[in-house]
Design a protein around this motif. Structure first.
Motif, PDB file in Angstrom:
ATOM      1  N   ARG A 123       0.808  -1.218   0.000  1.00  0.00           N
ATOM      2  CA  ARG A 123       0.000   0.000   0.000  1.00  0.00           C
ATOM      3  C   ARG A 123       0.845   1.274   0.000  1.00  0.00           C
ATOM      4  NH1 ARG A 123      -3.559  -0.088   4.804  1.00  0.00           N
ATOM      5  NH2 ARG A 123      -4.208   1.891   3.930  1.00  0.00           N
ATOM      6  N   VAL A 124       2.164   1.127  -0.038  1.00  0.00           N
ATOM      7  CA  VAL A 124       3.057   2.284  -0.090  1.00  0.00           C
ATOM      8  C   VAL A 124       3.686   2.329  -1.474  1.00  0.00           C
ATOM      9  CG1 VAL A 124       5.093   3.403   0.895  1.00  0.00           C
ATOM     10  CG2 VAL A 124       3.583   2.059   2.380  1.00  0.00           C
ATOM     11  N   ASN A 125       3.479   3.432  -2.195  1.00  0.00           N
ATOM     12  CA  ASN A 125       4.079   3.538  -3.524  1.00  0.00           C
ATOM     13  C   ASN A 125       5.175   4.600  -3.537  1.00  0.00           C
ATOM     14  OD1 ASN A 125       2.957   6.159  -4.326  1.00  0.00           O
ATOM     15  ND2 ASN A 125       1.001   5.111  -4.572  1.00  0.00           N
ATOM     16  N   LEU A 126       5.962   4.576  -4.592  1.00  0.00           N
ATOM     17  CA  LEU A 126       7.099   5.497  -4.680  1.00  0.00           C
ATOM     18  C   LEU A 126       6.665   6.960  -4.748  1.00  0.00           C
ATOM     19  CD1 LEU A 126       9.679   3.665  -6.964  1.00  0.00           C
ATOM     20  CD2 LEU A 126       9.491   3.688  -4.479  1.00  0.00           C
ATOM     21  N   ALA A 127       5.501   7.245  -5.300  1.00  0.00           N
ATOM     22  CA  ALA A 127       5.028   8.630  -5.351  1.00  0.00           C
ATOM     23  C   ALA A 127       4.860   9.177  -3.938  1.00  0.00           C
ATOM     24  CB  ALA A 127       3.714   8.730  -6.127  1.00  0.00           C
ATOM     25  N   GLN A 128       4.310   8.378  -3.032  1.00  0.00           N
ATOM     26  CA  GLN A 128       4.134   8.812  -1.645  1.00  0.00           C
ATOM     27  C   GLN A 128       5.488   9.127  -1.013  1.00  0.00           C
ATOM     28  OE1 GLN A 128       2.035   5.078  -0.905  1.00  0.00           O
ATOM     29  NE2 GLN A 128       0.461   6.264   0.173  1.00  0.00           N
ATOM     30  N   VAL A 129       6.431   8.242  -1.203  1.00  0.00           N
ATOM     31  CA  VAL A 129       7.757   8.398  -0.605  1.00  0.00           C
ATOM     32  C   VAL A 129       8.454   9.645  -1.164  1.00  0.00           C
ATOM     33  CG1 VAL A 129      10.044   7.348  -0.332  1.00  0.00           C
ATOM     34  CG2 VAL A 129       7.969   5.920  -0.205  1.00  0.00           C
TER      35      VAL A 129
ATOM     36  N   VAL B  31       5.140  14.938 -19.041  1.00  0.00           N
ATOM     37  CA  VAL B  31       6.280  14.441 -18.255  1.00  0.00           C
ATOM     38  C   VAL B  31       5.788  14.023 -16.868  1.00  0.00           C
ATOM     39  CG1 VAL B  31       8.455  15.110 -17.149  1.00  0.00           C
ATOM     40  CG2 VAL B  31       7.999  15.781 -19.525  1.00  0.00           C
ATOM     41  N   ARG B  32       4.978  14.874 -16.245  1.00  0.00           N
ATOM     42  CA  ARG B  32       4.415  14.569 -14.917  1.00  0.00           C
ATOM     43  C   ARG B  32       3.620  13.266 -14.966  1.00  0.00           C
ATOM     44  NH1 ARG B  32      -0.442  18.016 -14.054  1.00  0.00           N
ATOM     45  NH2 ARG B  32      -1.196  16.424 -15.490  1.00  0.00           N
ATOM     46  N   ASP B  33       2.743  13.134 -15.957  1.00  0.00           N
ATOM     47  CA  ASP B  33       1.887  11.954 -16.050  1.00  0.00           C
ATOM     48  C   ASP B  33       2.701  10.679 -16.267  1.00  0.00           C
ATOM     49  OD1 ASP B  33      -0.265  13.642 -15.712  1.00  0.00           O
ATOM     50  OD2 ASP B  33      -0.862  13.619 -17.827  1.00  0.00           O
ATOM     51  N   ALA B  34       3.728  10.761 -17.087  1.00  0.00           N
ATOM     52  CA  ALA B  34       4.570   9.585 -17.330  1.00  0.00           C
ATOM     53  C   ALA B  34       5.293   9.175 -16.049  1.00  0.00           C
ATOM     54  CB  ALA B  34       5.575   9.874 -18.448  1.00  0.00           C
ATOM     55  N   ASN B  35       5.862  10.136 -15.344  1.00  0.00           N
ATOM     56  CA  ASN B  35       6.545   9.836 -14.078  1.00  0.00           C
ATOM     57  C   ASN B  35       5.566   9.269 -13.058  1.00  0.00           C
ATOM     58  OD1 ASN B  35       9.154  10.534 -14.797  1.00  0.00           O
ATOM     59  ND2 ASN B  35       8.890  12.658 -14.208  1.00  0.00           N
ATOM     60  N   LEU B  36       4.423   9.916 -12.920  1.00  0.00           N
ATOM     61  CA  LEU B  36       3.433   9.437 -11.953  1.00  0.00           C
ATOM     62  C   LEU B  36       2.948   8.039 -12.291  1.00  0.00           C
ATOM     63  CD1 LEU B  36       1.267  12.582 -11.155  1.00  0.00           C
ATOM     64  CD2 LEU B  36       2.790  11.327  -9.622  1.00  0.00           C
ATOM     65  N   GLY B  37       2.824   7.736 -13.576  1.00  0.00           N
ATOM     66  CA  GLY B  37       2.400   6.401 -13.979  1.00  0.00           C
ATOM     67  C   GLY B  37       3.327   5.328 -13.446  1.00  0.00           C
ATOM     68  N   VAL B  38       4.593   5.612 -13.424  1.00  0.00           N
ATOM     69  CA  VAL B  38       5.564   4.655 -12.888  1.00  0.00           C
ATOM     70  C   VAL B  38       5.576   4.704 -11.358  1.00  0.00           C
ATOM     71  CG1 VAL B  38       8.019   4.040 -12.758  1.00  0.00           C
ATOM     72  CG2 VAL B  38       7.007   4.738 -14.942  1.00  0.00           C
ATOM     73  N   TYR B  39       5.707   5.889 -10.784  1.00  0.00           N
ATOM     74  CA  TYR B  39       5.815   6.023  -9.329  1.00  0.00           C
ATOM     75  C   TYR B  39       4.589   5.498  -8.596  1.00  0.00           C
ATOM     76  CZ  TYR B  39       9.799   9.178 -10.182  1.00  0.00           C
ATOM     77  OH  TYR B  39      10.994   9.735 -10.579  1.00  0.00           O
ATOM     78  N   GLU B  40       3.394   5.833  -9.093  1.00  0.00           N
ATOM     79  CA  GLU B  40       2.172   5.417  -8.402  1.00  0.00           C
ATOM     80  C   GLU B  40       1.887   3.928  -8.558  1.00  0.00           C
ATOM     81  OE1 GLU B  40      -0.790   8.119  -9.905  1.00  0.00           O
ATOM     82  OE2 GLU B  40      -0.344   9.598  -8.332  1.00  0.00           O
ATOM     83  N   ASN B  41       2.418   3.322  -9.584  1.00  0.00           N
ATOM     84  CA  ASN B  41       2.189   1.896  -9.814  1.00  0.00           C
ATOM     85  C   ASN B  41       3.358   1.026  -9.368  1.00  0.00           C
ATOM     86  OD1 ASN B  41      -0.510   1.786 -11.099  1.00  0.00           O
ATOM     87  ND2 ASN B  41       0.469   3.190 -12.519  1.00  0.00           N
TER      88      ASN B  41
ATOM     89  N   LEU C  24       6.500  -3.524  -2.549  1.00  0.00           N
ATOM     90  CA  LEU C  24       6.569  -4.967  -2.838  1.00  0.00           C
ATOM     91  C   LEU C  24       7.390  -5.269  -4.081  1.00  0.00           C
ATOM     92  CD1 LEU C  24       2.988  -6.282  -2.019  1.00  0.00           C
ATOM     93  CD2 LEU C  24       5.091  -6.537  -0.684  1.00  0.00           C
ATOM     94  N   THR C  25       7.533  -4.282  -4.956  1.00  0.00           N
ATOM     95  CA  THR C  25       8.342  -4.460  -6.165  1.00  0.00           C
ATOM     96  C   THR C  25       9.759  -4.896  -5.808  1.00  0.00           C
ATOM     97  OG1 THR C  25       7.053  -2.775  -7.290  1.00  0.00           O
ATOM     98  CG2 THR C  25       9.194  -3.295  -8.237  1.00  0.00           C
ATOM     99  N   PHE C  26      10.244  -4.483  -4.637  1.00  0.00           N
ATOM    100  CA  PHE C  26      11.608  -4.829  -4.241  1.00  0.00           C
ATOM    101  C   PHE C  26      11.749  -6.305  -3.910  1.00  0.00           C
ATOM    102  CE2 PHE C  26      11.332  -0.265  -2.963  1.00  0.00           C
ATOM    103  CZ  PHE C  26      12.118   0.198  -4.003  1.00  0.00           C
ATOM    104  N   GLN C  27      10.629  -6.982  -3.630  1.00  0.00           N
ATOM    105  CA  GLN C  27      10.692  -8.412  -3.351  1.00  0.00           C
ATOM    106  C   GLN C  27      10.739  -9.233  -4.634  1.00  0.00           C
ATOM    107  OE1 GLN C  27       7.352  -8.938  -0.679  1.00  0.00           O
ATOM    108  NE2 GLN C  27       8.727  -8.775   1.077  1.00  0.00           N
TER     109      GLN C  27
END
Length: 163
Positions: free
Chosen positions: A72-78, A118-128, A132-135
């Motif tokens: 439930r924690v995504n990179l955009a939040q961090v 640019v914002r939308d492309a970055n957010l698409g990656v960060y928010e998704n 857990l991706t690190f596992q």
């Protein structure tokens, strides 16, 4: 570009995700494992705790642990906690909007639509991308998006990444 502080925060959260459910993790362990200066790491972890992502326990057996399930924690939040706005210019920021002082009219600004993409492309990656991706980093699919892609193509690419 993300700051070194944000990069260290993500590395620390990677360790805390690996240790999720096992109890508090010592700062010295995170520092040594990810080669992060201990004093700098202390400040980063405190900031993440103050924003509700982490919790800390004092005393023997103490340390830091994730307060929220890592899914439930995504990179955009961090990144917003550590670096502030994700948007490349303040006039396209969702959470930190400020009118550009050098722009006479946002409606006719030639740069704004590009910065929105640019914002939308970055957010698409960060928010998704959750912690857990690190596992299982192999689960992170990348898709090349052609220059000039419209909103529909960006949304489609983002949807495919989260599926």
């Amino acid at each position: 570009m993300i700051s070194k502080k944000a990069k260290y925060a993500i590395k620390a959260l990677k360790v805390l995700t690996e240790e999720y459910g096992k109890g508090p993790v010592l700062i010295s362990y995170i520092s040594a494992k990810e080669n992060i200066p201990k004093k700098f790491l202390e400040a980063i972890l405190l900031e993440l705790r103050n924003h509700g992502i982490l919790q800390s326990q004092k005393g023997k057996g103490g340390g830091y642990l994730l307060r929220i399930d890592p899914g439930r924690v995504n990179l955009a939040q961090v990144l917003r906690v550590i670096d502030g706005p994700i948007a490349p210019t303040p006039c396209v920021s969702f959470n930190f909007y400020v009118k550009c002082d050098d722009c006479a009219d946002e409606e006719t600004c030639a740069l704004k639509p590009i910065m929105e993409r640019v914002r939308d492309a970055n957010l698409g990656v960060y928010e998704n991308t959750s912690l857990l991706t690190f596992q299982s980093p192999e689960s992170l699919e990348t898709k090349e998006i052609p220059i000039g892609a419209g909103s529909a193509e960006l949304a489609e690419a983002s949807a495919k990444m989260s599926a």
